[in-house]
Design a protein around this motif. Structure first.
Motif, PDB file in Angstrom:
ATOM      1  N   GLY A   1      -5.068  -5.653   5.563  1.00  0.00           N
ATOM      2  CA  GLY A   1      -4.944  -4.796   4.540  1.00  0.00           C
ATOM      3  C   GLY A   1      -5.504  -5.019   3.071  1.00  0.00           C
ATOM      4  O   GLY A   1      -5.691  -4.382   2.279  1.00  0.00           O
TER       5      GLY A   1
ATOM      6  N   ARG B   1      -1.994   0.162   5.144  1.00  0.00           N
ATOM      7  CA  ARG B   1      -2.769  -0.855   4.579  1.00  0.00           C
ATOM      8  C   ARG B   1      -4.120  -0.695   5.235  1.00  0.00           C
ATOM      9  O   ARG B   1      -4.939  -1.484   4.496  1.00  0.00           O
TER      10      ARG B   1
ATOM     11  N   ALA C   1       0.644  -1.277   0.140  1.00  0.00           N
ATOM     12  CA  ALA C   1      -0.208   0.057  -0.096  1.00  0.00           C
ATOM     13  C   ALA C   1       0.853   1.427   0.005  1.00  0.00           C
ATOM     14  O   ALA C   1       1.823   1.306   0.563  1.00  0.00           O
TER      15      ALA C   1
ATOM     16  N   ASP D   1       2.088  -2.884   4.316  1.00  0.00           N
ATOM     17  CA  ASP D   1       2.549  -1.453   4.140  1.00  0.00           C
ATOM     18  C   ASP D   1       4.073  -1.434   5.028  1.00  0.00           C
ATOM     19  O   ASP D   1       4.617  -2.682   5.246  1.00  0.00           O
TER      20      ASP D   1
ATOM     21  N   ASN E   1      -3.598   1.683  -6.215  1.00  0.00           N
ATOM     22  CA  ASN E   1      -3.546   1.641  -4.589  1.00  0.00           C
ATOM     23  C   ASN E   1      -2.710   0.575  -3.976  1.00  0.00           C
ATOM     24  O   ASN E   1      -2.747   0.122  -2.833  1.00  0.00           O
ATOM     25  N   TYR E   2      -1.376   0.256  -4.843  1.00  0.00           N
ATOM     26  CA  TYR E   2      -0.525  -0.663  -4.450  1.00  0.00           C
ATOM     27  C   TYR E   2       0.686  -0.826  -5.388  1.00  0.00           C
ATOM     28  O   TYR E   2       0.631  -0.163  -6.498  1.00  0.00           O
TER      29      TYR E   2
ATOM     30  N   LYS F   1      -8.325   2.650   2.859  1.00  0.00           N
ATOM     31  CA  LYS F   1      -9.020   2.558   1.664  1.00  0.00           C
ATOM     32  C   LYS F   1      -9.159   3.560   0.624  1.00  0.00           C
ATOM     33  O   LYS F   1      -9.612   4.587   0.925  1.00  0.00           O
TER      34      LYS F   1
ATOM     35  N   SER G   1      -1.814  -8.935   5.754  1.00  0.00           N
ATOM     36  CA  SER G   1      -2.102  -8.318   4.309  1.00  0.00           C
ATOM     37  C   SER G   1      -3.447  -8.781   3.987  1.00  0.00           C
ATOM     38  O   SER G   1      -4.392  -8.044   3.581  1.00  0.00           O
TER      39      SER G   1
ATOM     40  N   ARG H   1      -2.872  -6.261   0.809  1.00  0.00           N
ATOM     41  CA  ARG H   1      -2.019  -5.202   0.815  1.00  0.00           C
ATOM     42  C   ARG H   1      -1.132  -5.073   2.114  1.00  0.00           C
ATOM     43  O   ARG H   1      -1.875  -5.293   3.185  1.00  0.00           O
TER      44      ARG H   1
END
Length: 167
Positions: free
Chosen positions: A88, A50, A46, A96, A60-61, A53, A84, A94
């Motif tokens: 995430g 994570r 992310a 982070d 977005n990643y 939104k 994740s 995701r």
């Protein structure tokens, strides 16, 4: 795995996207043929937290390749994959930088494909940020390597070289 053995490779890696679903079968098949298995994840990172939104699905990643160096690294990959998914997940599982920092031991990281944060920074001429990101990865992981590959984007390979020379 039969082909890997037939061409005489002594080791082989597998990196599932965002997960470790195939790791156990992959490990067993490699070991059965006397091949060293290298377990990894093509992680989704992310850009911020994570937990955040984004309003947009796109961008977005980032991608980051993570390989288990040893059993501690494998355990940390399990933690990263699990968290994740549970904490995430937003279109993709995701991670982070906070999670990476907490679970980076025993892991070898590769900067990733052109969808990686490093390559995106270089493509935007953001060299200082790329150097900072390199330093972060070098601090968090046991080993960190810049991936160099041929592709049809601007000459990112020479950009990677500039970052390496600046460290």
């Amino acid at each position: 795995m039969d082909r890997v053995a037939a061409i005489g490779q002594q080791s082989v890696a597998m990196t599932d996207h965002g997960a470790l679903y195939g790791a156990v079968d992959f490990y067993k098949e490699a070991k059965a043929r006397g091949i060293k298995p290298i377990i990894g994840i093509e992680a989704y990172i992310a850009p911020d937290s994570r937990l955040k939104k984004s309003e947009s699905r796109s961008n977005n990643y980032f991608h980051l390749t993570l390989l288990a160096k040893d059993m501690e690294g494998y355990r940390n990959l399990i933690q990263l994959s699990t968290k994740s998914h549970l904490e995430g997940f937003y279109y993709k599982p995701r991670m982070d930088k906070e999670l990476l920092a907490a679970h980076g031991k025993g892991i070898i990281a590769l900067s990733g494909c052109p969808s990686g944060e490093m390559h995106r920074l270089l493509a935007q001429d953001r060299y200082d940020e790329a150097k900072e990101l390199c330093a972060f990865f070098k601090d968090v992981f046991d080993d960190f390597f810049l991936e160099v590959m041929r592709h049809n984007e601007p000459d990112i390979n020479s950009e990677c070289d500039k970052v390496l020379r600046g460290l």
